[in-house]
Design an enzyme around this catalytic site. Structure first.
Site, PDB file in Angstrom:
ATOM      1  N   CYS A  95      -1.555  -7.188 -25.485  1.00 46.12           N
ATOM      2  CA  CYS A  95      -2.049  -6.818 -24.447  1.00 46.12           C
ATOM      3  C   CYS A  95      -1.601  -5.383 -23.922  1.00 46.12           C
ATOM      4  O   CYS A  95      -2.080  -4.752 -23.015  1.00 46.12           O
ATOM      5  CB  CYS A  95      -2.002  -7.789 -23.433  1.00 46.12           C
TER       6      CYS A  95
ATOM      7  N   ILE B 295      27.321 -10.157  -2.356  1.00 42.87           N
ATOM      8  CA  ILE B 295      26.061 -11.188  -2.479  1.00 42.87           C
ATOM      9  C   ILE B 295      26.053 -11.329  -4.242  1.00 42.87           C
ATOM     10  O   ILE B 295      25.248 -10.566  -4.740  1.00 42.87           O
ATOM     11  CB  ILE B 295      24.866 -10.780  -1.873  1.00 42.87           C
TER      12      ILE B 295
ATOM     13  N   HIS C 278      19.936 -22.981  -5.372  1.00 46.59           N
ATOM     14  CA  HIS C 278      21.111 -24.126  -5.539  1.00 46.59           C
ATOM     15  C   HIS C 278      21.022 -25.067  -4.676  1.00 46.59           C
ATOM     16  O   HIS C 278      21.099 -24.704  -3.479  1.00 46.59           O
ATOM     17  CB  HIS C 278      22.414 -23.133  -5.898  1.00 46.59           C
TER      18      HIS C 278
ATOM     19  N   SER D 237      25.863 -14.904  -6.870  1.00 49.78           N
ATOM     20  CA  SER D 237      25.282 -16.169  -6.830  1.00 49.78           C
ATOM     21  C   SER D 237      26.061 -16.960  -5.771  1.00 49.78           C
ATOM     22  O   SER D 237      27.152 -16.914  -5.535  1.00 49.78           O
ATOM     23  CB  SER D 237      25.512 -17.193  -8.261  1.00 49.78           C
TER      24      SER D 237
END
Lengths: 420, 565, 124
Positions: free
Chosen positions: B529, B422, B128, B424
């Site tokens: 896969c 903690i 950001h 964003s």
């Protein structure tokens, strides 16, 4: 005087390169070779046969061989035939990139220990299809182990001999889902039910009968799985009824305890490589737009089998491969005019979508968009009816094939008449 | 007291606030989680160091127990690391790597089977510019410092980072003047520069953008990174520099004597660290509490993103979002607006939304979330189509009521440092948080010395499909496995998958390999896969196929050979 | 008296058949659009048969399980019994498509045959 040393690495040059060695690719390679082309067949896996390798069930080849073969046997017949021919074969080889050249294409091939370029005049895409995933049908909740697409579960069970689950719910009544319901039951798992969001089954009637009814496995129409539960392994699913738009109806949720969810919600033609070459795709089939010679709108690129449109029977897949192979081998650029094939919304799709005006007849494949009884399919050249056929029953899961005389047509239009 | 008056207005006599030392303790009973959260938000002051500790009881709410590995052994018994880091998210791993520059015995414990399993893998990977964060907040400072560290850090760690920039797009002409007037403000306070872009230039740069957009702001400081790729890289580089990482290791209790942590009890034995660092994400409050140092509360906030097929990439080169109203710096928006993000791996991400939740580890997705983020982001990306969705995920943010980061030493307990709250832009700030923690640690342990042999470079395995032909050929001729393509959608070779399994941090699950080498990340989601990868794990790790896990404990994919069960 | 309804699968019409077996074992079928429906109902009621396809364990690494099927249809009620036999069968020798895996399985007079070649070489 300085001496320059030129390394002249001669690239292999082929007339026709077929990508994918499933039923379509095998047929295409054989047919291109029969028609005099120098052919290369490229397959990503270590064995030929494509998805047929895991299709141990029977019902293949009724049209092509007049016999009910298992998928493996069907593949084996084509492989036997291929072995008799002079087709170059590259297994465990991945086509990383295709580049258009002046008179053909360059292919960058990656395989164990080797990265090589080959040149080819024409390419046939026989890359098959892939399965729609649970996330593509908006299943929410947690993300535990135990959620498989039907083909994946089929691979684990039939090729690895591993049980994907014990208490299974199947979402989608597509043929692979139905086949897996029977297969899992035979191997001792319990299949609690097959849930289908549509109001009619997606699979063939034969499979509804022999895979579900034989084993008393219930089929719930207009129902879908909306939520997964469990952190590690799947513990259960939420089932909801859906409305006519197939949207879940609030308040109809029901919890079903299970350790496995098998999702059989449709197939999507695999066309990532042709898209890099700007081959125009049809929004109806999700495959390339082709003419009656299976050539796409990019000169020299052909498409067949399930990469072109998802077929119901492997016999048709082989048939399209055979045709594509033949025309890729013998056809030169045509100056003839190309016209569109139009159809009404009564049709799911019609293939081919284009007609080059240089042949007398053309074979068309179509699907109805919904269940129809006593329908008449008509083909018009402008206002003139050039073909008609009556169908007692038309069902979206079943593909229909017709041959139409297209001499001197200037516009082709498919129309369906339904008696009330 | 003003606080209590406000609470009374909202909750009657049910909720009380009390200021004790430097925290506001809320008590009482409410009937819903949302009420508990709004009580906390009501009395909290953004950015304040006086934190809300929310002890309000929610009637009839049984809080989910923390999920802990069933492993119970003595692997770590008696270990005496200099530093114990709790939590293997991007912050914990960044701290581990930063501290590995010093001559320290470092142990990082993570309760999950891999690093980056919570918020660090469940976000949109945006680095950001910090445009929607109020100046003065710690997260603003750390965001801006962290943002500038990204180019070098990602280069050293061999992690893809694309400083693509971000567009805020506007449809309303009447906002034109206010928007232009904010430019000096953004240039002063955001990471990187802000630029005004007219309609023509905007469409030139982002042809896929909605025709309703009239002008925009471009922030050149914004970028994208693969958040779990970065976390794994940080962890691997930390290991290469001597850090021990113990997975499946949960902290169960902490012994504190005389305001000092004497030992930390885990499911894998008792550890005796000199210093403990709390980087436990949504569980940082629990860890603080165990350590006798709880002075804040976390109110988890979940957000959902959708991942789109690579084909959607034609509509977007950077990051963009449409803005309807514009408050400049006046109001912080918890959702960060969300947006449409073009990822470093060639996909497109849409989201996220923001919903308060009591469940820290419930990563369920909801159809309504997808519907909402699509509705919102369609304003700028009219091309958004549900049929492009290949998958979706939910993450839970660790928000404090003050909506700011806490990076400081313990207030009551001496040998703990918290990196808490903690949310964003934690991904962006993580390298700066790590430096901040190192500074605090150096203050607490003044005699630590820098190593001379710290290797800042991480050797990651090659990305074969991204190489030019000659380079690729060289790799393939050296190791034939690089030529064998296993995942067709993402073009991943067998060699890369083997490399991922042999990398410094344990990797033995299908999802673990997927996060490192990307097989199964594409449109088929492992349909082709999957069996190959499972077989490779079985062979590499010497375990039967039915012991191969998707990810979490007991998440076995297969039940065993069909004839044997 | 037995009363049964089922879907005819002989052709795409998929007629919903209603079959009644009278006391003298005579069958009355309704709902069929053609004569094939009667034959179908007759077989399904008095002598239902099914093709069985499954896999059998081998000792080969390249192909741990070999696809097999009954050479023709076996009585429906024997399906699970034959499955049980095949569950304990292990193939140790190389086989080709059509080779017999088990002869006259459970005295049905029908062989179980391989539907794939065991050796990998053949495919590339």
């Amino acid at each position: 005087m300085k001496t320059a040393i030129f390394f002249w690495v001669k690239k292999m040059k082929y007339d026709v390169t077929v990508i994918g060695a499933g039923p379509a690719g095998l047929a295409a390679a054989i047919s291109a070779d029969k028609n005099g082309a120098k052919v290369l067949l490229i397959e990503r896996e270590d064995k030929l046969g494509g998805v047929l390798k895991q299709c141990i069930h029977d019902g293949f080849g009724l049209i092509k061989y007049g016999e009910k073969l298992s998928g493996c046997e069907y593949a084996n017949r084509s492989i036997d035939e291929l072995m008799k021919r002079d087709v170059s074969l590259k297994l465990r080889t991945f086509v990383s990139k295709v580049t258009k050249k002046k008179d053909g294409f360059n292919l960058l091939l990656s395989s164990s220990g080797k990265l090589e370029n080959i040149e080819t005049k024409k390419i046939i895409f026989a890359t098959g299809c892939r399965e729609r995933t649970p996330k593509q049908v908006a299943i929410h909740g947690s993300r535990p182990a135990g959620v498989f697409t039907a083909g994946l579960a089929q691979y684990y069970l039939n090729v690895n001999g591993q049980m994907p689950g014990r208490k299974c719910v199947i979402l989608g009544s597509g043929d692979i889902g139905l086949i897996m319901a029977r297969r899992l039951t035979l191997e001792g798992a319990s299949v609690l039910g097959v849930y289908e969001a549509k109001d009619s089954p997606s699979g063939l009637t034969r499979n509804i009968y022999q895979c579900l009814e034989d084993f008393d496995i219930p089929l719930y129409l207009s129902h879908t799985v909306t939520r997964l539960h469990g952190r590690n392994r799947l513990e259960g699913v939420t089932i909801s009824k859906v409305d006519e738009k197939m949207e879940p109806i609030n308040g109809t949720e029901e919890y079903v305890s299970c350790d496995t969810l098998i999702v059989s919600v449709g197939l999507i033609p695999e066309n990532e490589l042709p898209k890099t070459l700007d081959v125009p795709m049809s929004k109806y089939t999700k495959g390339a737009i082709v003419n009656q010679y299976y050539e796409t709108l990019v000169n020299g690129i052909y498409a067949c089998g399930n990469a072109l449109h998802v077929n119901d029977l492997v016999d048709y897949v082989s048939e399209s491969g055979e045709e594509a192979g033949k025309f890729a081998a013998i056809r030169d650029k045509s100056d003839a005019e190309t016209i569109d094939v139009n159809f009404t919304s009564d049709f799911g799709y019609v293939v081919p979508q284009k007609i080059v005006k240089d042949s007398e007849t053309a074979t068309f494949y179509f699907r109805t968009s919904r269940i129809r009884e006593n329908a008449v399919v008509k083909v018009y050249n402008k206002d003139e009816e050039i073909f008609r056929k009556k169908y007692l029953n038309l069902k979206p899961p079943e593909m229909e094939k017709i041959k139409v005389n297209i001499e001197d047509v200037s516009e082709i239009r498919f129309v369906m008449e339904v008696s009330k | 007291m003003n606080m209590n008056r406000k609470l009374k207005n909202e909750f009657g006599n049910n909720v009380k606030a009390k200021l004790i030392d430097d925290k506001v303790i809320l008590s009482g009973e409410v009937s819903s989680w949302d009420e508990k959260v709004s009580a906390g938000l009501l009395v909290a002051k953004q950015g304040s160091r006086v934190h809300v500790v929310n002890d309000i009881v929610v009637k009839n709410l049984v809080e989910a127990k923390t999920i802990v590995s069933s492993i119970n052994d003595k692997k770590l018994e008696g270990k005496k690391p200099d530093v114990l880091i709790i939590g293997g998210g991007v912050v914990g791993c960044a701290i581990a790597r930063e501290l590995s520059k010093y001559d320290l015995d470092i142990l990082l414990v993570e309760k999950e089977y891999d690093v980056a399993l919570h918020a660090s893998s469940r976000n949109d990977g945006m680095v950001h510019p910090g445009i929607d964060i109020k100046p003065g907040l710690l997260k603003k400072k750390l965001n801006n410092i962290g943002n500038e560290m990204y180019d070098d850090m990602c280069n050293d760690l061999n992690v893809k980072f694309n400083r693509c920039g971000q567009y805020l797009c506007f449809t309303k002409n009447n906002l034109l003047i206010p928007v232009i007037l904010t430019l000096p403000y953004f240039n002063l306070t955001a990471a990187g520069r802000a630029h005004f872009v007219g309609r023509k230039k905007l469409f030139n740069k982002e042809p896929g953008i909605s025709k309703d957009i009239k002008y925009g702001l471009y922030f050149d400081g914004a970028g994208t990174v693969c958040p779990y790729g970065l976390t794994i890289a940080l962890a691997e580089n930390a290991i290469e520099n001597g850090v021990a990482i113990s997975l499946d290791t949960a902290v169960i209790s902490i012994k504190v004597e005389d305001k000092k942590i004497t030992s930390v009890q885990t499911n894998r034995g008792e550890i005796y660290p000199k210093m403990t660092i709390n980087a436990a994400g949504v569980f940082c409050e629990e860890i603080a509490k165990m350590a006798g140092d709880r002075f804040f509360s976390i109110h988890p906030r979940k957000g959902t993103n959708a991942i789109l097929d690579k084909e959607a990439k034609k509509n977007i080169n950077t990051i963009y979002t449409s803005v309807n109203s514009f408050n400049g710096d006046k109001k912080s928006n918890h959702t960060k607006g969300g947006g449409i993000v073009s990822t470093v791996d060639g996909n497109v991400l849409v989201g996220p939304n923001a919903i308060e939740t009591s469940e820290k580890e419930n990563f369920d997705t909801e159809k309504s979330s997808i519907d909402n983020i699509f509705k919102k982001q369609k304003k700028a990306g009219t091309w958004l189509s549900g049929s492009d969705i290949i998958t979706y995920f939910t993450g839970v943010r660790a928000a404090t009521y003050e909506e700011d980061f806490i990076v400081e030493k313990g207030r009551n307990t001496k040998n703990i440092i918290h990196s808490a709250g903690i949310q964003s832009p934690g991904l962006t700030a993580s390298p700066a948080i790590a430096v901040e923690i190192a500074t605090i640690l150096k203050n607490e342990m003044p005699d630590i010395i820098e190593k001379t042999n710290f290797n800042k470079y991480r050797n990651s395995f090659p990305r074969i499909s991204e190489m030019d032909e000659d380079n690729r050929r060289e790799y393939i001729e050296e190791n034939p496995d690089y030529g064998e393509i296993v995942c067709r959608c993402e073009e991943i070779s067998k060699g890369e998958i083997v490399d991922a399994m042999r990398s410094p941090l344990r990797c033995d699950t299908v999802d673990g390999i997927k996060r490192r080498a990307r097989p199964g990340m594409g449109r088929c989601q492992g349909g082709f896969c999957g069996p190959q990868v499972a077989k490779m794990i079985s062979e590499e790790k010497g375990i039967p196929l039915n012991k191969v896990r998707k990810g979490y404990e007991d998440s076995y994919i297969l039940l065993g050979e069909k004839n044997e069960i | 008296m037995i009363d049964k309804t089922f879907t005819c699968i002989v052709c795409p019409n998929g007629c919903k058949l209603n079959a009644t077996v009278l006391e003298d074992n005579k069958l009355v079928v309704t709902g069929n659009k053609c004569i094939k429906g009667i034959d179908f109902a007759n077989n399904e009621i008095f002598n239902p048969k099914r093709m069985l396809t499954t896999t059998v364990k081998t000792t080969f690494n390249s192909m741990p399980y070999l696809p097999v099927r009954t050479e023709s249809e076996i009585p429906k009620e024997k399906v699970f019994q034959v499955m049980n036999v095949l569950r304990t069968t292990v193939i140790k020798r190389q086989l080709k498509v059509g080779d017999i895996v088990i002869e006259n399985v459970l005295d049905t007079g029908i062989n179980v045959i391989a539907t794939m070649n065991t050796e990998e070489k053949r495919y590339g």
